[in-house]
Design a protein around this motif. Structure first.
Motif, mmCIF file in Angstrom:
data_model
loop_
_atom_site.group_PDB
_atom_site.id
_atom_site.type_symbol
_atom_site.label_atom_id
_atom_site.label_comp_id
_atom_site.label_asym_id
_atom_site.label_seq_id
_atom_site.Cartn_x
_atom_site.Cartn_y
_atom_site.Cartn_z
ATOM 1 N N LEU A 174 0.861 -1.187 0.000
ATOM 2 C CA LEU A 174 0.000 0.000 0.000
ATOM 3 C C LEU A 174 0.894 1.233 0.000
ATOM 4 O O LEU A 174 1.865 1.295 0.753
ATOM 5 N N LYS A 175 0.546 2.207 -0.828
ATOM 6 C CA LYS A 175 1.320 3.442 -0.866
ATOM 7 C C LYS A 175 0.367 4.614 -1.091
ATOM 8 O O LYS A 175 -0.256 4.727 -2.155
ATOM 9 N N ALA A 176 0.254 5.471 -0.089
ATOM 10 C CA ALA A 176 -0.635 6.634 -0.162
ATOM 11 C C ALA A 176 0.107 7.774 -0.848
ATOM 12 O O ALA A 176 0.894 8.472 -0.230
ATOM 13 N N THR A 177 -0.137 7.916 -2.139
ATOM 14 C CA THR A 177 0.512 8.951 -2.938
ATOM 15 C C THR A 177 -0.547 9.701 -3.737
ATOM 16 O O THR A 177 -1.695 9.245 -3.836
ATOM 17 N N PRO A 178 -0.176 10.826 -4.350
ATOM 18 C CA PRO A 178 -1.130 11.516 -5.220
ATOM 19 C C PRO A 178 -1.653 10.621 -6.351
ATOM 20 O O PRO A 178 -2.803 10.761 -6.756
ATOM 21 N N LEU A 179 -0.835 9.689 -6.818
ATOM 22 C CA LEU A 179 -1.330 8.762 -7.842
ATOM 23 C C LEU A 179 -2.488 7.919 -7.321
ATOM 24 O O LEU A 179 -3.427 7.619 -8.060
ATOM 25 N N ALA A 180 -2.434 7.530 -6.054
ATOM 26 C CA ALA A 180 -3.539 6.766 -5.470
ATOM 27 C C ALA A 180 -4.831 7.579 -5.517
ATOM 28 O O ALA A 180 -5.905 7.034 -5.787
ATOM 29 N N ALA A 214 -6.667 1.380 -4.527
ATOM 30 C CA ALA A 214 -5.975 2.546 -5.100
ATOM 31 C C ALA A 214 -4.546 2.640 -4.577
ATOM 32 O O ALA A 214 -3.614 2.926 -5.341
ATOM 33 N N MET A 215 -4.352 2.388 -3.286
ATOM 34 C CA MET A 215 -3.004 2.457 -2.724
ATOM 35 C C MET A 215 -2.155 1.279 -3.187
ATOM 36 O O MET A 215 -0.948 1.415 -3.366
ATOM 37 N N ASN A 216 -2.771 0.117 -3.422
ATOM 38 C CA ASN A 216 -2.035 -1.026 -3.958
ATOM 39 C C ASN A 216 -1.603 -0.746 -5.399
ATOM 40 O O ASN A 216 -0.464 -1.024 -5.784
ATOM 41 N N LYS A 217 -2.488 -0.136 -6.168
ATOM 42 C CA LYS A 217 -2.143 0.220 -7.544
ATOM 43 C C LYS A 217 -0.989 1.221 -7.553
ATOM 44 O O LYS A 217 -0.059 1.095 -8.354
ATOM 45 N N ALA A 218 -1.007 2.196 -6.646
ATOM 46 C CA ALA A 218 0.086 3.173 -6.554
ATOM 47 C C ALA A 218 1.388 2.491 -6.142
ATOM 48 O O ALA A 218 2.458 2.831 -6.641
ATOM 49 N N ALA A 219 1.302 1.513 -5.255
ATOM 50 C CA ALA A 219 2.496 0.794 -4.801
ATOM 51 C C ALA A 219 3.105 -0.032 -5.935
ATOM 52 O O ALA A 219 4.327 -0.199 -6.004
ATOM 53 N N GLU A 241 -1.999 4.006 6.715
ATOM 54 C CA GLU A 241 -1.258 4.367 5.498
ATOM 55 C C GLU A 241 -1.915 5.571 4.833
ATOM 56 O O GLU A 241 -1.238 6.502 4.429
ATOM 57 N N ALA A 242 -3.236 5.554 4.740
ATOM 58 C CA ALA A 242 -3.945 6.685 4.140
ATOM 59 C C ALA A 242 -3.759 7.948 4.974
ATOM 60 O O ALA A 242 -3.443 9.013 4.438
ATOM 61 N N ALA A 243 -3.920 7.849 6.277
ATOM 62 C CA ALA A 243 -3.781 9.023 7.151
ATOM 63 C C ALA A 243 -2.370 9.596 7.096
ATOM 64 O O ALA A 243 -2.187 10.810 6.963
ATOM 65 N N GLU A 244 -1.371 8.732 7.179
ATOM 66 C CA GLU A 244 0.011 9.200 7.193
ATOM 67 C C GLU A 244 0.443 9.730 5.828
ATOM 68 O O GLU A 244 1.255 10.641 5.745
ATOM 69 N N GLY A 245 -0.100 9.172 4.764
ATOM 70 C CA GLY A 245 0.274 9.610 3.427
ATOM 71 C C GLY A 245 -0.439 10.860 2.963
ATOM 72 O O GLY A 245 0.135 11.682 2.255
ATOM 73 N N PHE A 246 -1.686 11.027 3.378
ATOM 74 C CA PHE A 246 -2.483 12.140 2.875
ATOM 75 C C PHE A 246 -2.646 13.286 3.868
ATOM 76 O O PHE A 246 -3.132 14.352 3.504
ATOM 77 N N PHE A 247 -2.260 13.078 5.119
ATOM 78 C CA PHE A 247 -2.409 14.118 6.139
ATOM 79 C C PHE A 247 -1.111 14.299 6.915
ATOM 80 O O PHE A 247 -1.098 14.338 8.141
ATOM 81 N N ARG A 248 -0.005 14.405 6.236
ATOM 82 C CA ARG A 248 1.318 14.475 6.871
ATOM 83 C C ARG A 248 1.476 15.659 7.807
ATOM 84 O O ARG A 248 2.041 15.535 8.876
ATOM 85 N N ARG A 249 1.021 16.808 7.419
ATOM 86 C CA ARG A 249 1.200 17.999 8.244
ATOM 87 C C ARG A 249 0.481 17.846 9.580
ATOM 88 O O ARG A 249 1.018 18.160 10.626
ATOM 89 N N GLY A 250 -0.742 17.353 9.530
ATOM 90 C CA GLY A 250 -1.516 17.154 10.758
ATOM 91 C C GLY A 250 -0.866 16.148 11.681
ATOM 92 O O GLY A 250 -0.852 16.313 12.883
ATOM 93 N N ILE A 251 -0.254 15.123 11.121
ATOM 94 C CA ILE A 251 0.408 14.102 11.940
ATOM 95 C C ILE A 251 1.663 14.665 12.567
ATOM 96 O O ILE A 251 1.920 14.468 13.737
ATOM 97 N N ARG A 252 2.450 15.432 11.798
ATOM 98 C CA ARG A 252 3.664 16.037 12.362
ATOM 99 C C ARG A 252 3.321 16.971 13.501
ATOM 100 O O ARG A 252 3.960 16.967 14.527
ATOM 101 N N THR A 253 2.277 17.774 13.325
ATOM 102 C CA THR A 253 1.867 18.715 14.371
ATOM 103 C C THR A 253 1.422 17.962 15.614
ATOM 104 O O THR A 253 1.754 18.325 16.720
#
Length: 113
Positions: free
Chosen positions: A13-19, A59-64, A98-110
């Motif tokens: 699984l890979k949460a990217t803009p392609l996903a 979608a994340m598997n396809k991106a991976a 994977e979705a949360a960490e890939g698509f909401f990085r700023r919120g997780i860092r904060t």
């Protein structure tokens, strides 16, 4: 990127803009919007949309797998799994994380500072 097991098969699984793009092209709806609809799962397990969760995983598997490679449409992708164990909290959590960490990085860092 992370690896999970659905049935007896391991997938990446890979949460990217392609996903996000793959999800929109296949399902004609927004991945982030559908993910946010499931936010209540922690408090109310009945909020789980099992098909939407599998669509996000698709979608994340396809991106991976990588751009330009042949990849099955959702229904054909589902056929490769003998079963899906929705009592496997680790797999379900891994998809959501994977979705949360890939698509909401700023919120997780904060949140972790």
């Amino acid at each position: 990127m992370r690896t999970i097991k659905i049935g007896e098969k391991e997938i990446g699984l890979k949460a990217t803009p392609l996903a996000l793009l793959y999800y929109k092209q296949e399902f004609k709806t927004d991945l982030i919007g559908d993910l946010l609809k499931m936010q209540a799962i922690a408090d109310d397990p009945s909020a789980l949309d099992s098909v939407a969760l599998l669509q996000i995983a698709w979608a994340m598997n396809k991106a991976a797998e990588g751009k330009g490679k042949t990849f099955p449409h959702f229904e054909s992708w589902l056929e490769q799994f003998e079963y899906v164990d929705f009592s496997d909290a680790d797999a379900l959590t891994a998809i959501m994380n994977e979705a949360a960490e890939g698509f909401f990085r700023r919120g997780i860092r904060t949140a972790t500072k």
